[in-house]
Design an enzyme around this catalytic site. Structure first.
Site, PDB file in Angstrom:
ATOM      1  N   TYR A  21       0.846  -1.197   0.000  1.00 12.36           N
ATOM      2  CA  TYR A  21       0.000   0.000   0.000  1.00 12.36           C
ATOM      3  C   TYR A  21       0.883   1.250   0.000  1.00 12.36           C
ATOM      4  O   TYR A  21       0.577   2.232  -0.668  1.00 12.36           O
ATOM      5  CB  TYR A  21      -0.926  -0.002   1.228  1.00 12.36           C
ATOM      6  N   GLU A  68      -1.993 -16.151 -11.080  1.00 14.63           N
ATOM      7  CA  GLU A  68      -0.993 -15.414 -11.864  1.00 14.63           C
ATOM      8  C   GLU A  68       0.368 -16.087 -11.784  1.00 14.63           C
ATOM      9  O   GLU A  68       1.088 -16.160 -12.787  1.00 14.63           O
ATOM     10  CB  GLU A  68      -0.953 -13.949 -11.412  1.00 14.63           C
ATOM     11  N   CYS A  84      -6.437  -4.658  -7.707  1.00 16.47           N
ATOM     12  CA  CYS A  84      -6.213  -4.363  -6.290  1.00 16.47           C
ATOM     13  C   CYS A  84      -5.753  -5.608  -5.536  1.00 16.47           C
ATOM     14  O   CYS A  84      -5.174  -5.492  -4.454  1.00 16.47           O
ATOM     15  CB  CYS A  84      -7.451  -3.737  -5.660  1.00 16.47           C
ATOM     16  N   HIS A  85      -5.983  -6.791  -6.113  1.00  9.74           N
ATOM     17  CA  HIS A  85      -5.523  -8.020  -5.451  1.00  9.74           C
ATOM     18  C   HIS A  85      -3.997  -8.086  -5.390  1.00  9.74           C
ATOM     19  O   HIS A  85      -3.451  -8.840  -4.589  1.00  9.74           O
ATOM     20  CB  HIS A  85      -6.083  -9.269  -6.158  1.00  9.74           C
ATOM     21  N   ASN A 118     -12.608  -0.172  -5.022  1.00  8.92           N
ATOM     22  CA  ASN A 118     -12.256  -0.309  -6.439  1.00  8.92           C
ATOM     23  C   ASN A 118     -13.465  -0.854  -7.199  1.00  8.92           C
ATOM     24  O   ASN A 118     -13.911  -1.971  -6.934  1.00  8.92           O
ATOM     25  CB  ASN A 118     -11.066  -1.266  -6.571  1.00  8.92           C
TER      26      ASN A 118
END
Length: 171
Positions: A105, A163, A136-137, A128
């Site tokens: 963050y 991912e 945002c993940h 979001n």
């Protein structure tokens, strides 16, 4: 004088972890939401059409399906963002965190020139409106922990692991 109300088009995509709802306007993607979002989006006053095709909606559906299949690592969609200037800036900065990478963050706050706005960044990310597309993940705690996520930590974990599997060639 007649006013033309903005028309929105809605559809859903089945993700490996549940349903994702997509809402678009002629300007771009307005919402991509999880079924059990911690900060539900309000459709109040929105003229929403379901069951009709729209080029941006069709593209968003296709790109999200490709993402879940492991063949897409970035999105190319116009966005229809509505929020405060700070929120929009925070949301746009999410797109700078590459597929398979994470940022804290604090790193995100610094990237928009507001290094002390760490809590405000967390608040903006929690709201979001276009999850996954604006990833945002990929924002994690300073120690790498999976903190705060509107879709819930299990979905955040799934997205990050997905991912990593794609990068490893394991889809």
């Amino acid at each position: 004088m007649t006013t033309h109300a903005v028309q929105y088009f809605q559809s859903m995509v089945t993700a490996p972890f549940g349903v994702v709802t997509i809402v678009v306007s002629d300007l771009g993607v307005r919402f991509v939401m999880f079924a059990d979002d911690a900060h539900p989006k309000s459709f109040a006053g929105m003229n929403i059409v379901t069951g009709e095709s729209h080029p941006i909606l069709d593209s968003a559906i296709e790109q999200l399906r490709e993402y879940f299949e492991g063949v897409r690592t970035d999105f190319d969609l116009p966005l229809d963002l509505h929020g405060t200037e700070f929120q929009v800036q925070a949301w746009k900065s999410l797109a700078q965190v590459s597929f398979g990478k994470t940022a804290s963050y604090k790193q995100q706050a610094t990237s928009i020139g507001r290094p002390k706005a760490v809590r405000a960044i967390g608040g903006a990310n929690g709201r979001n409106p276009i999850v996954i597309v604006l990833p945002c993940h990929r924002i994690v705690g300073a120690d790498g922990s999976l903190t705060g996520f509107g879709g819930g930590i299990p979905i955040k974990k799934w997205l990050l692991e997905h991912e990593q599997r794609v990068i490893a060639g394991a889809k």
